[in-house]
Design an enzyme around this catalytic site. Structure first.
Site, PDB file in Angstrom:
ATOM      1  N   ASP A  85       2.940  -4.088   8.113  1.00 42.91           N
ATOM      2  CA  ASP A  85       1.772  -3.256   7.902  1.00 42.91           C
ATOM      3  C   ASP A  85       0.557  -4.096   8.311  1.00 42.91           C
ATOM      4  O   ASP A  85       0.147  -5.008   7.591  1.00 42.91           O
ATOM      5  CB  ASP A  85       1.704  -2.848   6.429  1.00 42.91           C
TER       6      ASP A  85
ATOM      7  N   CYS B  69      -4.765   2.465  -3.550  1.00 41.44           N
ATOM      8  CA  CYS B  69      -3.508   2.972  -2.972  1.00 41.44           C
ATOM      9  C   CYS B  69      -2.374   1.987  -3.194  1.00 41.44           C
ATOM     10  O   CYS B  69      -1.533   1.774  -2.309  1.00 41.44           O
ATOM     11  CB  CYS B  69      -3.661   3.273  -1.484  1.00 41.44           C
TER      12      CYS B  69
ATOM     13  N   GLN C 139      -4.623  -4.390   7.453  1.00 39.43           N
ATOM     14  CA  GLN C 139      -5.625  -5.412   7.127  1.00 39.43           C
ATOM     15  C   GLN C 139      -5.521  -6.627   8.038  1.00 39.43           C
ATOM     16  O   GLN C 139      -6.520  -7.292   8.312  1.00 39.43           O
ATOM     17  CB  GLN C 139      -5.471  -5.864   5.671  1.00 39.43           C
TER      18      GLN C 139
ATOM     19  N   LYS D  37     -10.401   0.390  10.805  1.00 43.13           N
ATOM     20  CA  LYS D  37     -10.679  -0.802   9.995  1.00 43.13           C
ATOM     21  C   LYS D  37     -11.084  -1.988  10.857  1.00 43.13           C
ATOM     22  O   LYS D  37     -11.337  -3.078  10.342  1.00 43.13           O
ATOM     23  CB  LYS D  37      -9.437  -1.184   9.180  1.00 43.13           C
TER      24      LYS D  37
ATOM     25  N   HIS E 129       0.860  -1.179   0.000  1.00 44.29           N
ATOM     26  CA  HIS E 129       0.000   0.000   0.000  1.00 44.29           C
ATOM     27  C   HIS E 129       0.901   1.235   0.000  1.00 44.29           C
ATOM     28  O   HIS E 129       1.994   1.197   0.550  1.00 44.29           O
ATOM     29  CB  HIS E 129      -0.839  -0.062   1.280  1.00 44.29           C
TER      30      HIS E 129
END
Ligand code: PLP
Ligand code: PLP
Lengths: 143, 410, 410, 143
Positions: free
Chosen positions: B202, B367, B205, B228, B125
């Site tokens: 990261d 993104c 998610q 999220k 991303h």
């Protein structure tokens, strides 16, 4: 229904059967732009003859709005004087900003894009070809 | 009811799911973008403002002590949720993007030298790419990339030549927001450590959708986006291994992160407070604690199982309908973000037609422009799932695709 | 009813004011720290999550378009509230601290050269000092300070020798959070511009409590903390003159602030979006719009007048009770943060005794350690006022002070 | 009432009439600490004689909790062996963390500070003198 309006035949027709979609080897004006937010790409080629848009073509790929708008634009500006073409560009932008009530006599098929005003994210798709056109005709030595 | 989640009951907790758009029931399939919020989270935020609102640390009065306790309790909860034994290893901030930038400033700019390398992957991303570009430009370091295999997993066959003693930092998404891909984090962490690099995961998610244990995985940094995972916007944070946090420079300067301030110089608190300047996102992190409680009550294993089932169903139905699905097929190796291309209809056109049917999907580059180039597409359509989604909604998606096909006559 | 504000009616809008602490009614006198929130703001945030929650810009569906419109509407509202004609001159972020750091990174680090000077004042909050220390350390620039006069105003008699062509940036608080002092911003802006410097106004206290017009004052940057002006925590932003924003480097890298991203480099959107990386504080800024509506309905002139009256009353009552009040006495030149020292009772002891009476004040250095040294005290007690405070609450404060005196037999 | 408890006479007494508040020119151990968050300052001086805390004094300024705690501490550790004093410091810390039920026999007046546990921001004030004491006795050559 809004949807039918937006995708009305004329847009789909231009999308599926684009007019003037080809390279223009002799064209002295050209500009390629893309909308990185959705990947739409438009290159505009134009050949000026005695101050008139003798030939205007486009190449590119993207969503129906961007491609149909490019196709319609080439039809709308061909044959016009540079000045008229620029005025038309202004008129189209005005319509897209919701500021100007479109005039079918001058805009022709482009009026079909009026429905896009309701979808702010897609206005960029509709004006991409015009951005490229305006940059092409106001490029070096063309201001 | 899919897996172990009682989706019908869960849906009752989400007020927005009662909404209609364009006169259709809302079918929200964009949770990888941001999740919806249950009543429990919305109420926790309101309750904070109605009963406990005060600034932290500073006040020698009950209200402020309550707010401080709630905020620090949220930190402990988030730490425990990701398997960190020390609440002090969690820094609060707005989410993944701010977290990555914090590591890129406080850590990377401090350790990187010209010729050093940052290793990323082709599927990152922008939030796990642009901050490293800035850090590389500032330090003379170079970015390298782990390529993608045909099946949408990472191609780790050349890892040994990519991850060398020049590599100071490996940045990788725990779960791709485009392909769903879940790289083998434990293996990557070990490989990074073997060459003396740190690994930054990261977790935008990953954390909302799977059990994460930073200690078991031996991860150095993990970014977390609260919005999220049922939490408020502007909630989230960064996990960092304690020794690394100690070594890092502060990032934002200001109130509360200092010990002593003189006109020309200052000294700083210990982590995590060293990295929390000014008035914090108080109500937001307290709301995030409610989100974590909600997820823990469901159980992250059940959440993951539910999403695997719905993802498998979606991949099957979409493929059947004629869509090209990107990313791994095996739901053991992927999360619930399902990108696809449908019959040459541009994703933007698709998304807009779907919206008319009440179905919200995302269309664009997500993104991840470099990944789009690797995939050879300008954009994709993406449906993504969470605890409140059902197979019926996948059916609604496929039904809407058929309508798009009718319109475009493709 | 004081001034033109109907305080009794206003208080009904603030649910927390019904609370009791230690069995006493809550007397909240710490609004300079953070303000309480009216029902209208709390509800706007809830309503966003219940009806419109979606991520911005990215979604080609109604929910996302609604959220985007609400967020951009909030920007326009904040711009108009501070007299900026162009909404694009307002960058959203967590507040003053993040804003000052943004200018210190994106602007100061770009323009400062060794030998250049940053001019601040002796009364600055750490948030308007530490970021400049970092920028000075990174660039070789030097910090200088406008001293305080005996009466708590700025001593501008030596301004000409302090503000020279070496000065590239003048940073000043629009209203001191310790002394209430309101420097002559228009004059300072003109003086800064005359030597080619920019002026950064710390608006954390000013914007919530007075009419601000960045264009009339000719201010270059103004920082805004939403949580101090009835808005949610994590709301606020930075006003920047358009030409300066254009010239600045981006600060945080990530999604949404980019135009095109390649593996090794990126291009960026125009301001303000260039400075808004990743998922934003969406619900927070939308809540801030409700706060601005609330303040505008009252009228900022009435707000200011109310605070002048209550401040004058507080200064008189405190002085009468034997407290030493810091800062200017003239309420035309000051805001409603009233610092004092009471009969040799340490502010911490004082605050804790007051808390037992339900009275919340702040005790400490108020994130202004250098100022404490100038004042020659280790800490002060501070009462601060907002639209929901009444003279009765000042009386409650003074009553509680008398109780403290009884306990300490001072 | 909680307040009365906290500020009970003994704390106020130590605050108003501090014990052992003076410099200690012959003291070979000393440490100055401050709590920048509230401006409390404490300097501890100590003179060790044959492994015992022969004399312990303090100087400083700050809130009642910090000053009373310092005063009580000097009384509590004087005459003890270094080891005992360190054990006492641990006991006091335990009380402040709410973990250990205080033993009046060893802590003496210090038990009065137990009420501070309810006020987290002020715990730092109460332990400041002990932090300084521990640093003083574990300084160079004293570990
Ligand atoms: C004058 C002043 N500047 C800056 C700040 C910092 O603001 P924030 O904590 O909202 O970032 C404050 C508030 O504490 C303040 O009063
Ligand atoms: C994989 C991944 N990384 C990073 C981000 C950025 O997260 P945020 O926008 O919360 O900062 C996202 C979300 O958009 C994401 O999906």
């Amino acid at each position: 229904m809004a949807l039918e309006e937006l995708y009305k035949e004329v847009i789909l027709d231009h999308y599926k059967n684009p007019r003037n979609k080809r390279d223009l080897p002799g064209g002295e004006l050209s500009c390629a732009l893309n909308n990185p937010l959705c990947g739409d790409q438009i290159t505009i080629h134009a050949h000026l003859d005695d101050g008139r848009m003798a030939e205007v073509t486009f190449e590119g790929s993207g969503c129906s709005i961007s491609q149909a708008s490019a196709s319609m634009m080439t039809e709308a500006v061909t044959g016009r004087s540079l000045e008229e073409a620029k005025r038309l560009a202004g008129e189209f932008r005005g319509m897209m900003e919701g500021a100007v009530e479109p005039d079918e006599a001058s805009l022709g098929d482009l009026v079909a894009l009026k429905g896009v005003v309701k979808y702010p994210v897609r206005i960029k798709c509709a004006v991409l070809a015009w951005d490229a056109f305006q940059e092409a005709v106001s490029g070096p030595g063309q201001t | 009811m899919i897996g172990e989640l009682d989706v019908a009951r869960i849906r009752k907790d989400f007020p927005i799911l009662e909404r209609r758009v364009h006169d259709r029931p809302l079918v929200y399939l964009d949770s990888s973008n941001t999740s919806q919020k249950p009543r429990q989270v919305i109420d926790r935020v309101s309750e904070f403002y109605e009963r406990h609102n005060a600034n932290l640390y500073r006040g020698v009065y009950e209200l402020s002590e309550e707010a401080t306790a709630m905020f620090e309790d949220a930190r402990a909860r988030l730490a425990q949720f990701i398997g960190a034994s020390d609440p002090g290893s969690v820094i609060f901030n707005r989410g993944t993007t701010e977290s990555t930038n914090l590591v890129a400033h406080g850590y990377a700019r401090k350790v990187l030298r010209p010729g050093d390398e940052i290793l990323l992957t082709e599927m990152e991303h922008h939030s796990n790419l642009v901050p490293w570009q800035f850090a590389a430009q500032a330090t003379g370091a170079t970015l390298r990339f782990i390529p993608l295999a045909e099946d949408g997993t990472l191609d780790l066959s050349g890892l040994e030549s990519l991850l060398t003693e020049r590599t100071k930092l490996l940045g990788v998404s725990g779960m791709s927001n485009v392909l769903g891909t879940m790289p083998p984090l434990e293996r990557l962490a070990a490989a990074a450590h073997a060459v003396g690099a740190v690994i930054v995961v990261d977790g935008a998610q990953l954390v909302p959708h799977a059990t994460v244990d930073v200690q078991a995985l031996d991860i150095d940094f993990l970014t977390i986006s609260g919005h999220k995972m049922l939490g408020p916007t502007a909630s989230g944070g960064l996990y960092g291994r304690r020794e690394l946090l100690e070594r890092m420079d502060p990032f934002l300067g200001g109130g509360e992160m200092i010990l002593e301030v003189y006109p020309d110089r200052s000294t700083f608190k210990a982590p995590p407070w060293k990295f929390e300047a000014g008035t914090m996102n108080i109500a937001e992190e307290i709301g995030l604690a409610a989100a974590i409680e909600y997820l823990e009550e469901l159980g992250m294993r059940a959440v993951r199982r539910h999403e695997q089932e719905i993802t498998a169903y979606a991949i099957a139905r979409l493929t059947e309908a004629g869509a090209t699905v990107f990313g791994p097929r095996d739901v053991e190796q992927r999360g619930g973000a399902v990108s696809f291309w449908f019959k040459d209809i541009h994703p933007h056109d698709l998304a807009q037609i779907l919206d008319q049917e009440g179905v919200c999907i995302r269309a664009g580059h997500h993104c991840a422009q470099p990944l789009m180039r690797v995939l050879g597409v300008p954009a994709t359509a993406r449906a993504s799932f969470y605890i409140y989604n059902s197979n019926d909604e996948v059916d609604a998606l496929v039904g809407a695709l058929e309508r798009a096909e009718a319109i475009f006559g493709a």
